[in-house]
Scaffold this active site. Structure first.
Site, PDB file in Angstrom:
ATOM      1  N   TYR A  90       0.797  -1.555  -0.189  1.00 31.10           N
ATOM      2  CA  TYR A  90       0.330  -0.008   0.079  1.00 31.10           C
ATOM      3  C   TYR A  90       1.032   1.099  -0.045  1.00 31.10           C
ATOM      4  O   TYR A  90       0.179   2.673  -0.317  1.00 31.10           O
ATOM      5  CB  TYR A  90      -0.895   0.092   0.902  1.00 31.10           C
ATOM      6  CG  TYR A  90      -2.215  -0.806   1.377  1.00 31.10           C
ATOM      7  CD1 TYR A  90      -2.290  -1.911   0.510  1.00 31.10           C
ATOM      8  CD2 TYR A  90      -3.462  -0.433   1.828  1.00 31.10           C
ATOM      9  CE1 TYR A  90      -3.727  -1.814  -0.014  1.00 31.10           C
ATOM     10  CE2 TYR A  90      -4.198  -1.063   2.473  1.00 31.10           C
ATOM     11  CZ  TYR A  90      -4.239  -2.492   1.183  1.00 31.10           C
ATOM     12  OH  TYR A  90      -5.816  -3.152   1.491  1.00 31.10           O
ATOM     13  N   CYS A 149      -2.417  -1.289  10.169  1.00 34.29           N
ATOM     14  CA  CYS A 149      -1.694  -0.866   8.931  1.00 34.29           C
ATOM     15  C   CYS A 149      -1.866   0.396   9.531  1.00 34.29           C
ATOM     16  O   CYS A 149      -2.923   1.057   9.361  1.00 34.29           O
ATOM     17  CB  CYS A 149      -2.140  -1.155   7.818  1.00 34.29           C
ATOM     18  SG  CYS A 149      -0.908  -0.738   6.456  1.00 34.29           S
ATOM     19  N   ASN A 150       0.142   1.351   9.088  1.00 35.96           N
ATOM     20  CA  ASN A 150      -0.106   2.967  10.102  1.00 35.96           C
ATOM     21  C   ASN A 150      -0.616   2.889   8.588  1.00 35.96           C
ATOM     22  O   ASN A 150      -1.248   4.319   8.336  1.00 35.96           O
ATOM     23  CB  ASN A 150       1.345   2.919   9.466  1.00 35.96           C
ATOM     24  CG  ASN A 150       1.747   2.126  10.854  1.00 35.96           C
ATOM     25  OD1 ASN A 150       2.220   3.421  12.144  1.00 35.96           O
ATOM     26  ND2 ASN A 150       2.243   1.027  11.198  1.00 35.96           N
ATOM     27  N   CYS A 208       5.681   1.013  10.941  1.00 36.72           N
ATOM     28  CA  CYS A 208       4.841   0.293   9.616  1.00 36.72           C
ATOM     29  C   CYS A 208       4.646  -1.523  10.236  1.00 36.72           C
ATOM     30  O   CYS A 208       5.411  -2.235  11.216  1.00 36.72           O
ATOM     31  CB  CYS A 208       5.806  -0.618   8.917  1.00 36.72           C
ATOM     32  SG  CYS A 208       4.901  -1.490   7.726  1.00 36.72           S
ATOM     33  N   HIS A 259       4.907  -3.659   9.509  1.00 35.37           N
ATOM     34  CA  HIS A 259       5.060  -5.698   9.629  1.00 35.37           C
ATOM     35  C   HIS A 259       6.875  -5.363   9.941  1.00 35.37           C
ATOM     36  O   HIS A 259       7.211  -6.345  10.156  1.00 35.37           O
ATOM     37  CB  HIS A 259       5.766  -5.532   7.291  1.00 35.37           C
ATOM     38  CG  HIS A 259       4.920  -6.037   6.149  1.00 35.37           C
ATOM     39  ND1 HIS A 259       3.624  -4.629   6.498  1.00 35.37           N
ATOM     40  CD2 HIS A 259       4.554  -6.825   5.685  1.00 35.37           C
ATOM     41  CE1 HIS A 259       2.423  -5.439   5.863  1.00 35.37           C
ATOM     42  NE2 HIS A 259       3.153  -6.366   5.331  1.00 35.37           N
TER      43      HIS A 259
HETATM   44  N1  DGL Z   1       2.105  -2.546   7.103  1.00 35.69           N
HETATM   45  C1  DGL Z   1       1.479  -1.104   6.488  1.00 35.69           C
HETATM   46  C2  DGL Z   1       2.163  -0.402   7.083  1.00 35.69           C
HETATM   47  O1  DGL Z   1       1.441  -0.666   9.248  1.00 35.69           O
HETATM   48  C3  DGL Z   1       2.479  -1.118   5.431  1.00 35.69           C
HETATM   49  C4  DGL Z   1       2.566  -2.331   3.794  1.00 35.69           C
HETATM   50  C5  DGL Z   1       2.762  -1.956   2.683  1.00 35.69           C
HETATM   51  O2  DGL Z   1       1.252  -2.243   2.329  1.00 35.69           O
HETATM   52  O3  DGL Z   1       3.728  -1.114   1.463  1.00 35.69           O
HETATM   53  O4  DGL Z   1       1.878   0.229   7.325  1.00 35.69           O
END
Ligand code: DGL
Length: 258
Positions: free
Chosen positions: A44, A75-76, A186, A188
């Site tokens: 994203y 998700c941030n 993030c 992840h």
């Molecule tokens: N896990 C997502 C976040 O916390 C972002 C990863 C992505 O889709 O770029 O921002």
């Protein structure tokens, strides 16, 4: 079913939000959860805010169709693009988002710079600018966009030369003894925390917002008297937009690992 015994919905662009779900399981083990990862449309972080907003609305609809009693946008990136709109459209829904955990990093009062690792989009959005504004007098804050990092985690790569080289390139610009803390902005990134520690050393504080978000979710559900009254351990259902069975397998692995 009694509303309070309906599941809680979790959402992320992929497998990252499982780092938040893990924290929720620690403090609300008897709840049932449905986790939706949109790995098909990830990352994203490189999309436009409008694209991410549309995908996030779609994801919330999927979870609501499955009968969830509340939603965590784990998700941030999705939070910065969509959470305020979501609150307008679903004013009665217990809804939490996640943002880089800058406050606890500032409150450590460590000497040096606070590095915020996050997607390019999170760091570009208004929400983050407001957050920076709030703390800029009290700390030196350096945004570190990390395009390409979440992809390692989506592929199940948490250590090894490739990811170490990536992190080295990002972090080596900053002198280790000048880093006050690193914020994992993030969801992840907590999955590669060990690899990051190998690079910066164990004396650098590395902070993420997973537990804070889980606590906020619990508070909001409690305010609406929506916490489960079950005395048994709940279950977790994982769904993923990608057709690859590896994404779901990886998700369960991430959830079980310590
Ligand atoms: N896990 C997502 C976040 O916390 C972002 C990863 C992505 O889709 O770029 O921002």
């Amino acid at each position: 079913m009694d509303n309070k015994n309906m599941p809680i919905g979790f959402f992320d662009s992929g497998v990252g939000g499982l780092s938040v779900l893990k924290e929720a399981l620690k403090i609300m083990p008897n709840e049932d959860y449905i986790y939706f990862g949109d790995s098909k449309n990830a990352p994203y972080g490189m999309k436009s805010a409008k694209e991410v907003r549309d995908l996030t609305f779609k994801a919330v609809e999927i979870l609501l169709d499955k009968g969830v009693k509340g939603v965590a946008i784990a998700c941030n990136t999705a939070t910065s693009a969509a959470v305020s709109e979501l609150r307008k459209v679903y004013p009665d829904l217990p809804l939490v988002g996640i943002e880089p955990a800058l406050k606890p990093a500032v409150e450590l009062n460590n000497e040096g710079d606070i590095l915020i690792m996050a997607t390019a989009m999170t760091l570009k959005e208004e929400k983050f600018k407001r957050l920076m504004e709030r703390y800029k007098e009290r700390a030196s804050i350096i945004p570190v966009p990390c395009p390409g990092l979440m992809e390692f985690i989506e592929e199940g790569k948490f250590q090894g030369e490739e990811i170490e080289n990536y992190l080295l390139e990002k972090i080596n610009t900053y002198k280790k003894d000048k880093i006050a803390a690193i914020v994992l902005g993030c969801t992840h990134y907590p999955f590669i925390k060990e690899t990051l520690i190998n690079i910066v050393g164990k004396d650098v504080d590395i902070i993420d917002g997973g537990l804070g978000t889980a606590k906020e979710l619990k508070r909001r559900l409690n305010d609406k008297r929506l916490l489960t009254d079950s005395v048994n351990k709940g279950k977790v259902e994982i769904i993923n937009s990608s057709n690859k069975k590896e994404s779901v397998e990886l998700s369960y692995r991430l959830l079980m690992g310590d």
